[in-house]
Design an enzyme around this catalytic site. Sequence first.
Site, short mmCIF file in Angstrom:
data_model
loop_
_atom_site.label_atom_id
_atom_site.label_comp_id
_atom_site.label_asym_id
_atom_site.label_seq_id
_atom_site.Cartn_x
_atom_site.Cartn_y
_atom_site.Cartn_z
N PHE A 11 0.82 -1.20 0.00
CA PHE A 11 0.00 0.00 0.00
C PHE A 11 0.86 1.27 0.00
O PHE A 11 0.58 2.21 -0.71
CB PHE A 11 -0.96 -0.01 1.19
N PHE A 43 -4.64 -5.62 5.41
CA PHE A 43 -5.85 -6.41 5.68
C PHE A 43 -5.79 -7.75 4.95
O PHE A 43 -6.33 -8.75 5.44
CB PHE A 43 -7.10 -5.62 5.28
N GLU A 44 -5.14 -7.78 3.80
CA GLU A 44 -5.07 -9.01 2.99
C GLU A 44 -3.97 -9.97 3.43
O GLU A 44 -3.92 -11.11 2.97
CB GLU A 44 -4.87 -8.65 1.51
N ALA A 74 0.30 0.42 8.20
CA ALA A 74 -0.91 1.24 8.26
C ALA A 74 -0.52 2.53 8.98
O ALA A 74 0.19 2.49 9.99
CB ALA A 74 -2.02 0.53 9.02
N ILE A 75 -0.95 3.65 8.44
CA ILE A 75 -0.66 4.95 9.02
C ILE A 75 -1.98 5.61 9.41
O ILE A 75 -2.93 5.64 8.60
CB ILE A 75 0.13 5.84 8.04
N THR A 79 -9.72 9.00 9.80
CA THR A 79 -10.82 8.16 10.28
C THR A 79 -10.27 7.00 11.11
O THR A 79 -9.06 6.85 11.28
CB THR A 79 -11.63 7.59 9.11
N HIS A 81 -10.29 3.94 10.20
CA HIS A 81 -9.96 2.83 9.31
C HIS A 81 -8.62 2.18 9.67
O HIS A 81 -8.51 0.96 9.73
CB HIS A 81 -9.92 3.34 7.86
N ASN A 106 6.62 -10.99 12.46
CA ASN A 106 5.65 -9.95 12.15
C ASN A 106 6.35 -8.61 11.96
O ASN A 106 6.86 -8.04 12.92
CB ASN A 106 4.61 -9.86 13.27
#
Length: 150
Positions: A11, A43-44, A74-75, A79, A81, A106
């Site tokens: 992403f 998410f995938e 993820a940043i 929102t 999300h 991880n």
Amino acid sequence: MARILIIEARFYDHIADGLLAGAREALDAAGASHELLTVPGIFELPGALNLVLAAAAHGNETARYDGFVALGCAIRGETDHYHHVGTECMRGLADLSVAHQLAFGNGVLTCHDEAQALNRADPKRKNLGGQAGRACLRMLAIKRALGLAV
């Protein structure tokens, strides 16, 4: 020689590049072979790992790996999300790791801003991709010591 699958979320390409470089460097230094599977976002990651495990369980020899490394970021945005995606990703990866007794590292970042993510992904700074690679190899060593892996 250990055979490791790196599953990366692309992403944020510039952050993923650092995580991947660190993980590859750690695995190469240990003499482990590695392959790459790319997914769109964090998410995938659990879904992709689950598909690989299912393929191996159905006899697909090319889907058999000694260990796994998940990478992504993820940043926080405007929102919630980021929170939901990060939570579900981490839960899914942890659940699969425990249920399938995986040697797993991880390297998924959940950061407040881009600067934080870049610092953690950069192989010359925090190098969380490298840490994830080394964690996977350490868990594989534990599995082997316990007679759970060849």
